[in-house]
Design a protein around this motif. Structure first.
Motif: not given
Lengths: 363, 363
Positions: A28-39
């Motif tokens: 995120q700091c590097l500018g990406y939108d992150v979709d987070v799926v927790n295993t």
């Protein structure tokens, strides 16, 4: 400043920085939108001895992906997968990876095959064939030396076995970019390195241990008629075990992998004509530099703690006194928040460049 | 740059920015280590119409907290709780809040009583008494006007009912800091505001709608012999519904609440002598400024999307064509990553200052 969207499928811990907690914030700091799926949803990483929470079942994961698909929310430019417990969940995630790959040949998929370390497996053996089946879907993989051995069935004891292992990954499993995140710089490896890739002699003669990072890109103009462009960099070991380092490193490799930075860009990699870099070596140089800087910062913090919080690793004592282990683990959690300027390229740090091992394939 | 540790207990969505996804990244950007406990693991927020995943049971939550307690990992300086589905989970979290409060009287606990909005409850009514029981544990609460009505049983229709509602929260529920995150600036409220707190007349006569943010701090030297120091600020409505705004706002209020910024600091708040600010009003000014800037950025992005992705809100059409709703929701996800410079105070934005409503208690 938007760099696009990454789907990250990893473990989650409430306290500390491993899995998604080590990967998502830097991305995120590097500018990406992150979709987070927790295993998994755990209290803390397993190194504390005591940990608890729940694992997402294959059915739960498939349901989440199913709804995301119905909602047209499964179109990331990049995919990152890390620790996935158990074969069923891994199979569900393989399906998703295959779907995303088929949907988008330009998908940049970094697969971190989290199997074990230092000769010890920490997943059930039934996931190994599933990981092997996933390899052809990947753009980049970031195993440690032990995971390379497990995936390829090649024991790495000399340059020719190292060549065999890389050849297997590139040719049999069709992985275009292999990063061996760390391998101990033993005598055989040290002596096979060209002098300019070795640690300076004086430095080396001290009792510092070194690790070597090896990046092998099989789709690069550098390689000439050999199999791949191989780049390496030695890193001095920082004493003690720190969790989440591999997860951070893999996330940073993915974040800094920029196929489009060169006119001759290909899907999986490219080279600037006239340089000795590849898209992969550039990304790994950045990742190595930042990971080492964060680790050094973490080590400084840990060294400044009261004595009872910085006991050296000693498994016998830990068994006798679990709190000892817990305090040590807590003191060694990565200082990602405190080091966010490093991740954002806003701090001056010692650059660790991955240099070309020109004659790797033809010593 | 470490600001300490926050335990955040909220919902998690894989895609988009609500709950923890709207709160944790900003808190990390502002230098806090955040421990993240997920009350749900969903694919996306419910506004998409289709959503799925799993809720953490009270037992799962208690297990995670139990292990964290055994591992001495439950000693945050701050606590943030948001959407918690169902009474059992809420009761488990009340226990944790009580434990942390008893353990540390200086704990800064921001409780966002997520109950509903615009006259609609979106939790089961059985949680309302549980939330009322939690209020005395809090340092700051951030309800919207509807949640204030539900918690206090006071319908807010004029200044005296507004006073009654605030009085109830401060005196009956012992909440030192109440932030009514938004209340429509209706005629009665507009006309009761001192002229310098009203939107400029010309601006106002346009058909712009306004919301008012109200901060009431009951432990501040400003208050003289009245019940609390009340600060307000009007904000022009941005058309359309955006999810996660309240979660972002609450996180920013907590992040910017600095009891120690003044010599006369008390546990729950303080004032710089000679200013008309309170610790609370300073924090809310920052949070309002940044939340509005992120929202404006998000609105710009949404307005630049292809027409089919920016359909106006129309529930009838949405029912006929669910994809229409999904596309609109996707286009309105908060641009937190793209706006991270705003969160980090590295972007020039229009400052929204909370000004003192001197005669609030004695019109």
């Amino acid at each position: 400043m938007s760099k696009g969207r990454i789907l990250s499928i990893q473990s989650h811990v409430a306290f500390g920085y491993v899995g998604g907690k080590a990967a998502v914030f830097p991305l995120q700091c590097l500018g990406y939108d992150v979709d987070v799926v927790n295993t998994v949803n755990f209290s803390n990483h397993s190194g504390y001895g005591r940990f608890g929470g729940s694992r997402a079942s294959a059915a739960e994961l498939s349901q989440i992906f199913g709804i995301m698909e119905q909602n047209v929310l499964l179109h990331p430019e990049r995919l990152l997968t890390g620790y996935i417990p158990g074969g069923e969940a891994l199979s569900a995630i393989t399906e998703i990876a295959r779907k995303l790959r088929n949907r988008n040949p330009h998908l940049v998929y970094l697969l971190d095959p989290v199997l074990g370390d230092a000769g010890k497996l920490y997943v059930s053996p039934d996931v190994i064939p599933i990981y092997r089946g996933m390899l052809p879907l990947s753009t980049i993989i970031t195993p440690n030396w032990f995971e390379v051995e497990v995936l390829t069935d090649v024991k790495i004891v000399d340059v020719s076995s190292l060549q065999r292992a890389l050849k297997t990954l590139h040719e049999e499993y069709h992985v275009p970019n292999v990063v061996i995140s760390s391998i101990p710089l033993r005598k055989w490896l040290l002596e096979s390195l060209p002098p300019h890739l070795q640690p300076p002699a004086g430095y080396r003669d001290s009792d510092t241990d070194f690790l070597l990072c090896i990046a092998s890109s099989s789709d690069s103009p550098l390689k000439g008629d050999s199999l791949s462009a191989v780049h390496t960099r030695y890193i001095p070991c920082i004493p003690g075990y720190f969790s989440g380092v591999g997860d951070l490193f893999s996330a940073l490799v993915l974040a800094h992998y920029e196929p489009s930075t060169s006119p001759s860009a290909s899907v999986n990699g490219s080279t600037d004509p006239g340089t000795e870099e590849t898209t992969l070596s550039r990304a790994v140089s950045q990742a190595l530099t930042k990971t080492h800087a964060i680790l050094s910062l973490t080590h400084e913090y840990a060294a400044a703690l009261p004595e009872e919080d910085r006991q050296p690793t000693d498994e016998e004592l830990d068994v006798k006194e679990p709190e000892r282990l817990v305090r040590r683990m807590k003191g060694r959690e990565l200082k990602l928040v405190q080091g966010q300027d490093i991740i954002r390229n806003e701090a001056a740090v010692d650059h660790k460049n991955m240099d070309w091992w020109v004659k790797f394939w033809k010593p």
